[in-house]
Design an enzyme around this catalytic site. Sequence first.
Site, short mmCIF file in Angstrom:
data_model
loop_
_atom_site.label_atom_id
_atom_site.label_comp_id
_atom_site.label_asym_id
_atom_site.label_seq_id
_atom_site.Cartn_x
_atom_site.Cartn_y
_atom_site.Cartn_z
N ALA A 1 0.88 -1.18 0.00
CA ALA A 1 0.00 0.00 0.00
C ALA A 1 0.91 1.22 0.00
O ALA A 1 1.92 1.23 0.70
CB ALA A 1 -0.89 0.01 1.24
N ASP B 1 -8.75 9.42 12.11
CA ASP B 1 -8.65 9.14 10.68
C ASP B 1 -9.38 7.82 10.40
O ASP B 1 -8.82 6.90 9.81
CB ASP B 1 -7.17 9.05 10.30
N1 LIG Z 1 -0.57 -3.91 11.02
C1 LIG Z 1 -1.10 -4.11 9.82
N2 LIG Z 1 -1.55 -5.32 9.48
C2 LIG Z 1 -2.07 -5.54 8.25
N3 LIG Z 1 -2.18 -4.60 7.31
C3 LIG Z 1 -1.76 -3.38 7.58
C4 LIG Z 1 -1.19 -3.06 8.84
N4 LIG Z 1 -0.85 -1.74 8.85
C5 LIG Z 1 -1.19 -1.29 7.64
N5 LIG Z 1 -1.74 -2.24 6.87
C6 LIG Z 1 -2.24 -2.10 5.49
O1 LIG Z 1 -1.52 -1.07 4.84
C7 LIG Z 1 -2.41 0.01 4.47
C8 LIG Z 1 -1.71 1.34 4.66
O2 LIG Z 1 -1.34 1.51 6.02
P1 LIG Z 1 -1.65 2.87 6.78
O3 LIG Z 1 -1.04 2.79 8.13
O4 LIG Z 1 -3.09 3.16 6.70
O5 LIG Z 1 -0.82 3.88 5.91
P2 LIG Z 1 -1.19 5.30 5.32
O6 LIG Z 1 -0.88 6.28 6.40
O7 LIG Z 1 -0.28 5.41 4.17
O8 LIG Z 1 -2.64 5.29 4.96
C9 LIG Z 1 -3.62 -0.18 5.34
O9 LIG Z 1 -4.78 0.35 4.75
C10 LIG Z 1 -3.69 -1.69 5.49
O10 LIG Z 1 -4.30 -2.28 4.37
#
Ligand SMILES: Nc1ncnc2c1ncn2[C@@H]1O[C@H](COP(=O)(O)OP(=O)(O)O)[C@@H](O)[C@H]1O
Length: 524
Positions: A136, A292
């Site tokens: 992502a 958020d």
């Molecule tokens: N601990 C986790 N376990 C599984 N998937 C995760 C985890 N952290 C993030 N993700 C995946 O990665 C994506 C992006 O992470 P996120 O922290 O939301 O980043 P951003 O700040 O770029 O939106 C999330 O929407 C999720 O799908």
Amino acid sequence: MFDALSDFARLIAAGARLSRHDALIPEEVAHHLPAPARAAGALTRLGARKIDASGHRLRPGERLAAAFEGMSPAYVKLGQFMATRPDIIGFDMAADLGRLQDKMPPFPRAEAVAEIERAFQKPLDALFDDFSGPIAAASIAQVHRARLKDGREVAVKVLRPRIETEVTAEFRAFARAARLIEGLSPATKRMEPVRFIETLQAAAALELDLRMEAAAASALKDDLADTPSVRIPEIVWPLTARRVLTLEWIEASPIGDFAALAAKGVDRKVLARTIIEIFLTQALMKGFFHADMHQGNLMIDGAGRLALVDFGIMGRLDEETRRVFAEIIHGFITRDYRRTAKVHFDAGYVPKTQSIDAFAQGLRAVGEPLFGLAADKVDMSRVLQQLFDVTALFDMHLRPELVLLQRTMVTVEGVARALDPEINMWETAAPIVRAAIAEAIGPRRQLEKLRAATQKALDIAPLLPRYVEIIAAASAQAAAGPSAETAPDLARTLERQGRLTRAALWFAGAAGFVLAAALLAGKI
Ligand SMILES: Nc1ncnc2c1ncn2[C@@H]1O[C@H](COP(=O)(O)OP(=O)(O)O)[C@@H](O)[C@H]1O
Ligand SMILES: [Mg+2]
């Protein structure tokens, strides 16, 4: 000189992109502007894209969101931040900007690996097994999946290379533009663009340090330790640094994947309630909430639990603000608009120059129509829009943390309604709001305050005799008339007497209070 050139080059490039979407000087606002700006606006609109693929005419907020999407991170943040200020840019525009997607093409895995090796001064192989490509990517960071040496699955979030330099340069250009805009007219000055940009920059600085995000996740996890329906990933601190965040991997499906939810036996109605309850409990009872909570940050794990990720934007409400907020809601629920108005005034949210009764009347105009309606027909977001309209009429300065709370509420409402279109927001919210009010202004809280005040009063009690002496001396002096010869001396004497009188009154009051409080405390 070079800075100025580079700032203008950045602004011009951004301006060109905004113009292509008619988002620089949109048609809808142009008529408020002076003639030269109107003319410039007409020019920038030539050839601008105003309709989407299906022929629907885009609103200004949608056009702005379309322009910001894919621009540099600072613009995406600007758009997201503007979305949190409906008080400045209007409710509809804020709502449209709120849907701005923070998606970006990923950067190469090799660059992420280099960041990690630099942060921990070790080769990747010594830290992780199976480090994946990006899964992502957003404007500030991207996420990889990996396995620790002890076998634990983790998510690794890595800041974009050189993001800090990029953001700093953009902000310098923003600040320059803000200064220009602020000087344009009294109307643009009132919008305080310079302060707006400074606040945004401070918020962005926090997001650019992933240790802050780690700490937020860990604090929220502690807060929710006794809530089995929610799951927050554990932070892997030894592999977390300013530019790298490592956290427990949660195997989960997106909250919008209804088929997966059904397969896991998740009742969508229950889930919708859980989301609202968690948010309100955190905000109103603990004063610390995930700000958020859009769909992309909410998932359902294998056991059907709600998993939260992405702790870059958190909201805080101190005890006093929570109390004021609880009082305001309480006033609305009990239809005591005068009291709600008074709370706004006492808290300094509305300038004292405004009429409290007229403000109460404005609140009544928002509140009364709600009472005849079936609760499931009342959108919190609509109510908020009307509240914003009223507050704008009364020159009310919205506290940023309250705006963030209200905005998150709107997002949460949207997520909950997507899961359960029939959800009754008020019924779900009511028990928590009631508990928060009881906590903030109920008897228990009053008792605690009384205890604290009693203690304070008892602490100063031994000083009282000494003050009586001082007061006596001062009165004797005052009775004898001013002995001072010169005017400044006289002024000083009078001033001293004034101070002493105030002190005397205060201590007399305190003494009375000690007695009253001691009596009360003894009884309870
Ligand atoms: N601990 C986790 N376990 C599984 N998937 C995760 C985890 N952290 C993030 N993700 C995946 O990665 C994506 C992006 O992470 P996120 O922290 O939301 O980043 P951003 O700040 O770029 O939106 C999330 O929407 C999720 O799908
Ligand atoms: Mg996210």
